[in-house]
Design a protein around this motif. Structure first.
Motif, PDB file in Angstrom:
ATOM      1  N   ILE A  85      -2.208   4.036  -2.501  1.00  0.00           N
ATOM      2  CA  ILE A  85      -3.163   2.910  -2.220  1.00  0.00           C
ATOM      3  C   ILE A  85      -3.147   2.722  -0.678  1.00  0.00           C
ATOM      4  O   ILE A  85      -2.813   2.282   0.060  1.00  0.00           O
ATOM      5  CB  ILE A  85      -3.036   1.406  -3.816  1.00  0.00           C
ATOM      6  CG1 ILE A  85      -2.674   0.559  -2.939  1.00  0.00           C
ATOM      7  CG2 ILE A  85      -2.863   2.767  -4.531  1.00  0.00           C
ATOM      8  CD1 ILE A  85      -2.346  -0.643  -4.229  1.00  0.00           C
ATOM      9  N   THR A  86      -4.795   2.641  -0.966  1.00  0.00           N
ATOM     10  CA  THR A  86      -5.816   2.474   0.250  1.00  0.00           C
ATOM     11  C   THR A  86      -5.411   0.383   0.414  1.00  0.00           C
ATOM     12  O   THR A  86      -5.195  -0.428  -0.588  1.00  0.00           O
ATOM     13  CB  THR A  86      -6.751   2.246   0.346  1.00  0.00           C
ATOM     14  OG1 THR A  86      -7.468   1.989  -0.438  1.00  0.00           O
ATOM     15  CG2 THR A  86      -6.963   3.822   0.054  1.00  0.00           C
ATOM     16  N   ASN A 102      -6.242   0.248 -14.036  1.00  0.00           N
ATOM     17  CA  ASN A 102      -7.586   0.690 -14.129  1.00  0.00           C
ATOM     18  C   ASN A 102      -8.536   0.810 -15.277  1.00  0.00           C
ATOM     19  O   ASN A 102      -9.043   2.136 -16.342  1.00  0.00           O
ATOM     20  CB  ASN A 102      -7.510   2.076 -13.443  1.00  0.00           C
ATOM     21  CG  ASN A 102      -6.566   2.152 -12.005  1.00  0.00           C
ATOM     22  OD1 ASN A 102      -6.715   0.693 -11.842  1.00  0.00           O
ATOM     23  ND2 ASN A 102      -6.101   2.912 -11.535  1.00  0.00           N
ATOM     24  N   CYS A 127       0.664  -1.740  -0.303  1.00  0.00           N
ATOM     25  CA  CYS A 127      -0.392   0.385  -0.069  1.00  0.00           C
ATOM     26  C   CYS A 127       1.197   1.611  -0.183  1.00  0.00           C
ATOM     27  O   CYS A 127       0.482   2.319  -1.340  1.00  0.00           O
ATOM     28  CB  CYS A 127      -1.460  -0.061   1.344  1.00  0.00           C
ATOM     29  SG  CYS A 127      -2.412  -1.082   0.861  1.00  0.00           S
ATOM     30  N   THR A 182      -8.417  -0.842  -1.727  1.00  0.00           N
ATOM     31  CA  THR A 182      -7.333  -0.441  -3.864  1.00  0.00           C
ATOM     32  C   THR A 182      -6.998  -2.344  -3.467  1.00  0.00           C
ATOM     33  O   THR A 182      -6.935  -2.832  -5.287  1.00  0.00           O
ATOM     34  CB  THR A 182      -7.510   0.276  -3.963  1.00  0.00           C
ATOM     35  OG1 THR A 182      -8.332   1.378  -3.497  1.00  0.00           O
ATOM     36  CG2 THR A 182      -6.481   0.125  -5.301  1.00  0.00           C
TER      37      THR A 182
END
Length: 103
Positions: A53-54, A94, A48, A57
């Motif tokens: 990113i979280t 994405n 992360c 995610t």
């Protein structure tokens, strides 16, 4: 201080059992060490931070099969090379087909 006397044969037996346990531990360590020496492995938090990113995610990437992982003792680990490959791919991962919606 309490002193406990045991027969020498019992002490020798305990020493032998401890040696056997040590040998088993060393054998197990030798068996799995090459797996981790070949490549650096990262945990969830490291991935992360590296990808910015979280955790959610990251879970989505795992669910969609975008980032392979291995589970060991209920903890996920990721190969550094897989994380770097995903980072180098940039935004193409994405996509709408992968379940990500551009805003």
């Amino acid at each position: 201080m309490e002193v406990i006397a045991i027969p020498k044969s019992a002490l020798d037996g305990m020493k032998n059992k401890l040696r056997e346990l040590l040998e088993m531990t060393e054998n197990a360590t030798r068996k799995y060490t090459p797996i981790f020496k070949e490549e650096k492995w990262l945990d969830n938090q490291e991935v992360c931070l590296m990808m910015k990113i979280t955790k959610r995610t990251l879970q989505t990437y795992k669910d969609k099969g975008l980032l392979p992982y291995s589970k060991l003792n209920r903890k996920n680990y990721y190969k550094l090379s897989d994380v770097q490959a995903l980072l180098e791919a940039g935004q193409p991962y994405n996509t709408l087909e992968n379940g990500f919606i551009h805003v």
